[in-house]
Design a protein around this motif. Sequence first.
Motif, PDB file in Angstrom:
ATOM      1  N   ALA A  99      45.442  41.382  41.069  1.00  0.00           N
ATOM      2  CA  ALA A  99      44.836  42.488  40.321  1.00  0.00           C
ATOM      3  C   ALA A  99      44.952  42.258  38.816  1.00  0.00           C
ATOM      4  O   ALA A  99      43.990  42.468  38.064  1.00  0.00           O
ATOM      5  N   VAL A 100      46.115  41.814  38.363  1.00  0.00           N
ATOM      6  CA  VAL A 100      46.287  41.504  36.939  1.00  0.00           C
ATOM      7  C   VAL A 100      45.415  40.308  36.560  1.00  0.00           C
ATOM      8  O   VAL A 100      44.823  40.274  35.474  1.00  0.00           O
ATOM      9  N   ASN A 101      45.302  39.347  37.466  1.00  0.00           N
ATOM     10  CA  ASN A 101      44.462  38.179  37.211  1.00  0.00           C
ATOM     11  C   ASN A 101      43.004  38.569  36.993  1.00  0.00           C
ATOM     12  O   ASN A 101      42.330  38.037  36.100  1.00  0.00           O
ATOM     13  N   LEU A 102      42.507  39.524  37.786  1.00  0.00           N
ATOM     14  CA  LEU A 102      41.124  39.979  37.628  1.00  0.00           C
ATOM     15  C   LEU A 102      40.925  40.751  36.327  1.00  0.00           C
ATOM     16  O   LEU A 102      39.839  40.743  35.749  1.00  0.00           O
ATOM     17  N   GLY A 106      49.923  51.057  37.512  1.00  0.00           N
ATOM     18  CA  GLY A 106      48.987  49.942  37.314  1.00  0.00           C
ATOM     19  C   GLY A 106      47.594  50.286  37.806  1.00  0.00           C
ATOM     20  O   GLY A 106      46.864  49.410  38.281  1.00  0.00           O
ATOM     21  N   GLY A 107      47.228  51.550  37.693  1.00  0.00           N
ATOM     22  CA  GLY A 107      45.928  52.002  38.182  1.00  0.00           C
ATOM     23  C   GLY A 107      44.751  51.271  37.569  1.00  0.00           C
ATOM     24  O   GLY A 107      43.710  51.100  38.215  1.00  0.00           O
ATOM     25  N   LEU A 108      44.901  50.828  36.322  1.00  0.00           N
ATOM     26  CA  LEU A 108      43.823  50.076  35.684  1.00  0.00           C
ATOM     27  C   LEU A 108      43.548  48.783  36.445  1.00  0.00           C
ATOM     28  O   LEU A 108      42.393  48.407  36.665  1.00  0.00           O
ATOM     29  N   PHE A 109      44.622  48.114  36.866  1.00  0.00           N
ATOM     30  CA  PHE A 109      44.469  46.886  37.643  1.00  0.00           C
ATOM     31  C   PHE A 109      43.805  47.183  38.987  1.00  0.00           C
ATOM     32  O   PHE A 109      43.006  46.386  39.488  1.00  0.00           O
ATOM     33  N   VAL A 110      44.140  48.332  39.564  1.00  0.00           N
ATOM     34  CA  VAL A 110      43.533  48.733  40.830  1.00  0.00           C
ATOM     35  C   VAL A 110      42.036  48.966  40.654  1.00  0.00           C
ATOM     36  O   VAL A 110      41.217  48.531  41.477  1.00  0.00           O
ATOM     37  N   LEU A 111      41.658  49.654  39.570  1.00  0.00           N
ATOM     38  CA  LEU A 111      40.241  49.915  39.300  1.00  0.00           C
ATOM     39  C   LEU A 111      39.452  48.619  39.149  1.00  0.00           C
ATOM     40  O   LEU A 111      38.335  48.495  39.666  1.00  0.00           O
TER      41      LEU A 111
END
Length: 361
Positions: A191-194, A295-300
């Motif tokens: 998720a952080v990678n994206l 880390g909702g931003l990473f989830v989005l």
Amino acid sequence: MLYFLSQLSGELGALNLFRYLTFRAGGAVVTSLIVAFIVGPMLIRWLRKKQREGQPIRDDGPESHLLTKKGTPTMGGLMILFATLVSTLLWADLTNVFVWAVLLVTVGYGLLGFADDYLKVTKRNTKGVSGKGKLAAQFGIALVAALLISYGTTGNLDNHLAMPFLKNVLLDMGLLYVPFAMLVMVGSSNAVNLTDGLDGLAIVPVMIASGVFMLISYLVGNAIFADYLQIHHVIGTGELAILCAALVGAGMGFLWFNAPPAMIFMGDTGSLALGGALGAIAVATKHEIVLAIVGGLFVLETVSVIVQVASFKLTGKRVFRMAPLHHHFEKKGWAESTVVIRFWIIAGILAIAGLSTLKLR
């Protein structure tokens, strides 16, 4: 390493300072920041010599990237990894199994990301390590880390999932907990990678999440605070506050060089490692679900990719102009700085929402 000086406090009282998590966490932030500042310029010069054409840029991405980002070196995650590792080894209690489990994931995923970046740079394409090979390595590392964390967790918490907003509620997952923990680490890493696609976009939300989990680790590892807040006390996880602090300091140091226009990109070397570290810390502190909020931003960003791929395969149509989500807004005409700062604001709001779970029970 310096923690062991506290054992000599009987001979010299001042050394008792090294016993306190708050003191060592402050030292970890400063140490990793200084290390990043020292290593950064040298690393950038070396990578520029080795990567004359810089990181390969996607041809189907925003047109401006071909002009503004071409020639910028990648693998800047080496700076973050080195600063975090030095600071953690210096300030943390090295007998703590949770520290070594998280470091295993951080360094292991960092090396995997390095291999991915190396192939991209040398082969001059954006593919790198195969998707199946990358996932197999990630799950393998996560398995070892999950078993270490389970081994270090005392009481009946080792295979239980804590539920936020609910008092004293534990879901017994039995043998399914280890696969679940592995999925959290791998999912967080990717998720952080994206999310890592614009200057400064990923590192600030990672620093925010690390700061939140620095507090969570401290509270979960402290019996008095855990009892007061009615959260589950996990003995030994307080030491992870040191590692989180090191991530914050290393992130600030990296941002100095990654601020627009970026002198260096973190690459998969950094993004896979940072996401994996957050996932492992969430598993150790029994705040896996809270990670999805903080880390909702990473989830989005991840969901936007899943929706885009699923929609195109099922209907032949795209929901977004481009995925991940930050590229969609670029395609709509938002300036890169506008996208980045607004996403930072979203990350901050979600961090506050995640912190609220500590009290709203």
